[in-house]
Design a protein around this motif. Structure first.
Motif, PDB file in Angstrom:
ATOM      1  N   ILE A 195       0.820  -1.205   0.000  1.00  0.00           N
ATOM      2  CA  ILE A 195       0.000   0.000   0.000  1.00  0.00           C
ATOM      3  C   ILE A 195       0.855   1.256   0.000  1.00  0.00           C
ATOM      4  CG2 ILE A 195      -1.722   1.305   1.312  1.00  0.00           C
ATOM      5  CD1 ILE A 195      -2.752  -1.392   2.358  1.00  0.00           C
ATOM      6  N   ALA A 196       1.888   1.283   0.821  1.00  0.00           N
ATOM      7  CA  ALA A 196       2.740   2.472   0.903  1.00  0.00           C
ATOM      8  C   ALA A 196       3.374   2.779  -0.444  1.00  0.00           C
ATOM      9  CB  ALA A 196       3.809   2.276   1.972  1.00  0.00           C
ATOM     10  N   GLN A 197       3.845   1.749  -1.139  1.00  0.00           N
ATOM     11  CA  GLN A 197       4.457   1.949  -2.451  1.00  0.00           C
ATOM     12  C   GLN A 197       3.434   2.482  -3.442  1.00  0.00           C
ATOM     13  OE1 GLN A 197       7.948   1.347  -3.411  1.00  0.00           O
ATOM     14  NE2 GLN A 197       7.038   2.752  -4.873  1.00  0.00           N
ATOM     15  N   ALA A 198       2.232   1.925  -3.414  1.00  0.00           N
ATOM     16  CA  ALA A 198       1.181   2.369  -4.325  1.00  0.00           C
ATOM     17  C   ALA A 198       0.846   3.843  -4.105  1.00  0.00           C
ATOM     18  CB  ALA A 198      -0.064   1.510  -4.133  1.00  0.00           C
ATOM     19  N   LEU A 199       0.743   4.246  -2.856  1.00  0.00           N
ATOM     20  CA  LEU A 199       0.388   5.629  -2.548  1.00  0.00           C
ATOM     21  C   LEU A 199       1.489   6.598  -2.989  1.00  0.00           C
ATOM     22  CD1 LEU A 199      -1.186   5.207   1.007  1.00  0.00           C
ATOM     23  CD2 LEU A 199      -2.386   5.456  -1.171  1.00  0.00           C
ATOM     24  N   LYS A 200       2.731   6.144  -3.004  1.00  0.00           N
ATOM     25  CA  LYS A 200       3.851   7.010  -3.397  1.00  0.00           C
ATOM     26  C   LYS A 200       3.832   7.338  -4.882  1.00  0.00           C
ATOM     27  CE  LYS A 200       7.262   5.362  -0.001  1.00  0.00           C
ATOM     28  NZ  LYS A 200       8.503   4.535   0.126  1.00  0.00           N
ATOM     29  N   VAL A 201       3.444   6.385  -5.707  1.00  0.00           N
ATOM     30  CA  VAL A 201       3.648   6.534  -7.151  1.00  0.00           C
ATOM     31  C   VAL A 201       2.389   6.894  -7.928  1.00  0.00           C
ATOM     32  CG1 VAL A 201       5.593   4.939  -7.112  1.00  0.00           C
ATOM     33  CG2 VAL A 201       3.311   4.062  -7.625  1.00  0.00           C
ATOM     34  N   ALA A 202       1.214   6.810  -7.302  1.00  0.00           N
ATOM     35  CA  ALA A 202      -0.030   6.953  -8.045  1.00  0.00           C
ATOM     36  C   ALA A 202      -0.645   8.342  -7.904  1.00  0.00           C
ATOM     37  CB  ALA A 202      -1.032   5.898  -7.578  1.00  0.00           C
ATOM     38  N   ASP A 203      -1.269   8.800  -8.983  1.00  0.00           N
ATOM     39  CA  ASP A 203      -2.090  10.010  -8.925  1.00  0.00           C
ATOM     40  C   ASP A 203      -3.431   9.706  -8.258  1.00  0.00           C
ATOM     41  OD1 ASP A 203      -0.263  11.680 -10.445  1.00  0.00           O
ATOM     42  OD2 ASP A 203      -0.842  10.480 -12.182  1.00  0.00           O
ATOM     43  N   ARG A 204      -3.950   8.524  -8.542  1.00  0.00           N
ATOM     44  CA  ARG A 204      -5.199   8.076  -7.921  1.00  0.00           C
ATOM     45  C   ARG A 204      -5.072   6.604  -7.556  1.00  0.00           C
ATOM     46  NH1 ARG A 204      -9.378   7.625 -10.910  1.00  0.00           N
ATOM     47  NH2 ARG A 204      -8.300   7.781 -12.911  1.00  0.00           N
ATOM     48  N   VAL A 205      -5.849   6.187  -6.560  1.00  0.00           N
ATOM     49  CA  VAL A 205      -5.804   4.816  -6.064  1.00  0.00           C
ATOM     50  C   VAL A 205      -7.211   4.223  -6.091  1.00  0.00           C
ATOM     51  CG1 VAL A 205      -5.267   3.343  -4.076  1.00  0.00           C
ATOM     52  CG2 VAL A 205      -3.847   5.334  -4.570  1.00  0.00           C
ATOM     53  N   TYR A 206      -7.290   2.980  -6.530  1.00  0.00           N
ATOM     54  CA  TYR A 206      -8.514   2.194  -6.424  1.00  0.00           C
ATOM     55  C   TYR A 206      -8.233   1.034  -5.474  1.00  0.00           C
ATOM     56  CZ  TYR A 206     -10.342   4.451 -10.681  1.00  0.00           C
ATOM     57  OH  TYR A 206     -10.796   5.365 -11.610  1.00  0.00           O
ATOM     58  N   CYS A 207      -9.117   0.807  -4.522  1.00  0.00           N
ATOM     59  CA  CYS A 207      -8.998  -0.343  -3.635  1.00  0.00           C
ATOM     60  C   CYS A 207     -10.058  -1.367  -4.006  1.00  0.00           C
ATOM     61  CB  CYS A 207      -9.161   0.078  -2.178  1.00  0.00           C
ATOM     62  SG  CYS A 207      -8.816  -1.250  -0.997  1.00  0.00           S
ATOM     63  N   MET A 208      -9.655  -2.632  -4.061  1.00  0.00           N
ATOM     64  CA  MET A 208     -10.574  -3.715  -4.408  1.00  0.00           C
ATOM     65  C   MET A 208     -10.706  -4.697  -3.253  1.00  0.00           C
ATOM     66  SD  MET A 208      -9.737  -4.701  -8.390  1.00  0.00           S
ATOM     67  CE  MET A 208     -11.244  -5.694  -8.468  1.00  0.00           C
ATOM     68  N   MET A 209     -11.899  -5.254  -3.136  1.00  0.00           N
ATOM     69  CA  MET A 209     -12.132  -6.341  -2.203  1.00  0.00           C
ATOM     70  C   MET A 209     -13.227  -7.223  -2.788  1.00  0.00           C
ATOM     71  SD  MET A 209     -13.071  -6.243   1.885  1.00  0.00           S
ATOM     72  CE  MET A 209     -14.593  -5.340   1.611  1.00  0.00           C
ATOM     73  N   GLU A 210     -12.936  -8.516  -2.887  1.00  0.00           N
ATOM     74  CA  GLU A 210     -13.907  -9.504  -3.359  1.00  0.00           C
ATOM     75  C   GLU A 210     -14.538  -9.110  -4.698  1.00  0.00           C
ATOM     76  OE1 GLU A 210     -16.610 -10.069  -0.111  1.00  0.00           O
ATOM     77  OE2 GLU A 210     -15.129 -11.166   1.081  1.00  0.00           O
ATOM     78  N   GLY A 211     -13.682  -8.645  -5.616  1.00  0.00           N
ATOM     79  CA  GLY A 211     -14.135  -8.390  -6.972  1.00  0.00           C
ATOM     80  C   GLY A 211     -14.857  -7.081  -7.188  1.00  0.00           C
ATOM     81  N   ARG A 212     -14.815  -6.197  -6.216  1.00  0.00           N
ATOM     82  CA  ARG A 212     -15.499  -4.907  -6.321  1.00  0.00           C
ATOM     83  C   ARG A 212     -14.550  -3.764  -5.932  1.00  0.00           C
ATOM     84  NH1 ARG A 212     -19.161  -8.679  -4.430  1.00  0.00           N
ATOM     85  NH2 ARG A 212     -21.223  -8.686  -5.448  1.00  0.00           N
ATOM     86  N   ILE A 213     -14.789  -2.594  -6.500  1.00  0.00           N
ATOM     87  CA  ILE A 213     -14.075  -1.392  -6.067  1.00  0.00           C
ATOM     88  C   ILE A 213     -14.731  -0.902  -4.781  1.00  0.00           C
ATOM     89  CG2 ILE A 213     -13.437   0.980  -6.614  1.00  0.00           C
ATOM     90  CD1 ILE A 213     -11.983  -1.003  -8.366  1.00  0.00           C
ATOM     91  N   THR A 214     -13.935  -0.793  -3.722  1.00  0.00           N
ATOM     92  CA  THR A 214     -14.486  -0.392  -2.429  1.00  0.00           C
ATOM     93  C   THR A 214     -14.082   1.017  -2.019  1.00  0.00           C
ATOM     94  OG1 THR A 214     -12.611  -1.541  -1.400  1.00  0.00           O
ATOM     95  CG2 THR A 214     -14.704  -2.734  -1.526  1.00  0.00           C
ATOM     96  N   LEU A 215     -13.110   1.596  -2.726  1.00  0.00           N
ATOM     97  CA  LEU A 215     -12.653   2.942  -2.393  1.00  0.00           C
ATOM     98  C   LEU A 215     -11.843   3.478  -3.556  1.00  0.00           C
ATOM     99  CD1 LEU A 215     -12.368   5.074   0.000  1.00  0.00           C
ATOM    100  CD2 LEU A 215     -10.134   4.021   0.427  1.00  0.00           C
ATOM    101  N   THR A 216     -11.975   4.760  -3.837  1.00  0.00           N
ATOM    102  CA  THR A 216     -11.112   5.400  -4.826  1.00  0.00           C
ATOM    103  C   THR A 216     -10.876   6.842  -4.413  1.00  0.00           C
ATOM    104  OG1 THR A 216     -10.802   5.881  -7.186  1.00  0.00           O
ATOM    105  CG2 THR A 216     -13.034   6.103  -6.322  1.00  0.00           C
ATOM    106  N   GLY A 217      -9.722   7.366  -4.799  1.00  0.00           N
ATOM    107  CA  GLY A 217      -9.404   8.755  -4.485  1.00  0.00           C
ATOM    108  C   GLY A 217      -7.931   9.026  -4.696  1.00  0.00           C
TER     109      GLY A 217
END
Length: 240
Positions: A195-217
């Motif tokens: 997660i820390a690496q993803a947050l460093k390099v991305a303009d936006r983040v999508y979080c997935m759980m059980e085949g669904r997008i549960t958070l984005t921003g």
């Protein structure tokens, strides 16, 4: 921002098992987005669907407004969408340089990436170019896999679990190449469990759980509690 890639209500199944449930995602020109989630969240299925390894309904994936969900992988690659697959999947019988050249098959276009520029990006590959690719370290093999994808001069680079099984210092060296890749014109989708690496390099983040997008921003908008809830649901795990 010009929209390059879009998933609209994307569903995917393996026989009787449904892996994705109506996923919506957007990638803009020059943007880097990260897709995070635990094992089994559907991240790799999402990447394989975009890359054409899994066939979907035509209108569930769009590239520059064109429906590509049902296209096979070679046709998706020909449009400028290249996948760095989980596990690298290099050809053991080929040298480093031969593996890199595989990336030009099916898409030969003018662009910033060639053997010379790949070797400039990852100098160790120039030193090892005649060696069997699978004789390299895990991090060096990952560099080959990234270089192979870049050799097609893609406008979209899909990176599936780049850091899996690699030491932190190796991960740092690999991710250090991404500003240059973006500056050369590629938009990037990164799948990460780190997660820390993803947050460093991305303009936006999508979080997935059980085949669904549960958070984005945007990373600056997402606090630890929100990411925890989207990543694990109600379970009491701890984020790394």
């Amino acid at each position: 921002m010009e929209t390059l890639l879009e998933a609209r209500g994307l569903k995917a199944s393996y026989d009787d098992f449904q892996a994705l449930f109506g996923v919506n995602l957007m990638l803009g020109a020059g943007e880097a987005i990260a897709v995070i989630g635990a094992n089994g969240a559907g991240k790799s299925t999402l990447m394989r669907s975009i890359a054409g390894a899994i066939r979907n309904a035509p209108g569930e994936i769009l590239h520059r407004g064109a429906e590509i969900g049902a296209l096979p992988a070679p046709d998706v690659m020909a449009r400028g969408i290249a996948l760095v697959p989980e596990g690298r999947r290099l050809f053991p019988s080929l040298s480093v340089e031969e593996n890199l050249l595989v990336g030009t098959y099916g898409r030969k276009v003018e662009g910033p990436w060639s053997l010379a520029t790949i070797y400039d990006l990852f100098p160790i590959l120039n030193e090892r170019r005649k060696n069997p690719a699978t004789a390299l370290s895990g991090g060096q093999q990952q560099m080959v896999a990234i270089g192979r994808a870049l050799m097609s001069n893609p406008e979209i680079l899909l990176c599936d679990e780049l850091s899996l099984g690699l030491a932190p210092i190796v991960i740092r060296d690999i991710y250090a190449a991404f500003p240059r890749i973006r500056a050369a014109g590629a938009a990037i989708v990164i799948v990460e469990q780190d997660i820390a690496q993803a947050l460093k390099v991305a303009d936006r983040v999508y979080c997935m759980m059980e085949g669904r997008i549960t958070l984005t921003g945007r990373p600056s908008e997402l606090d630890r509690a929100a990411i925890h809830a989207a990543y694990f649901g109600a379970e009491g795990h701890e984020l790394a």
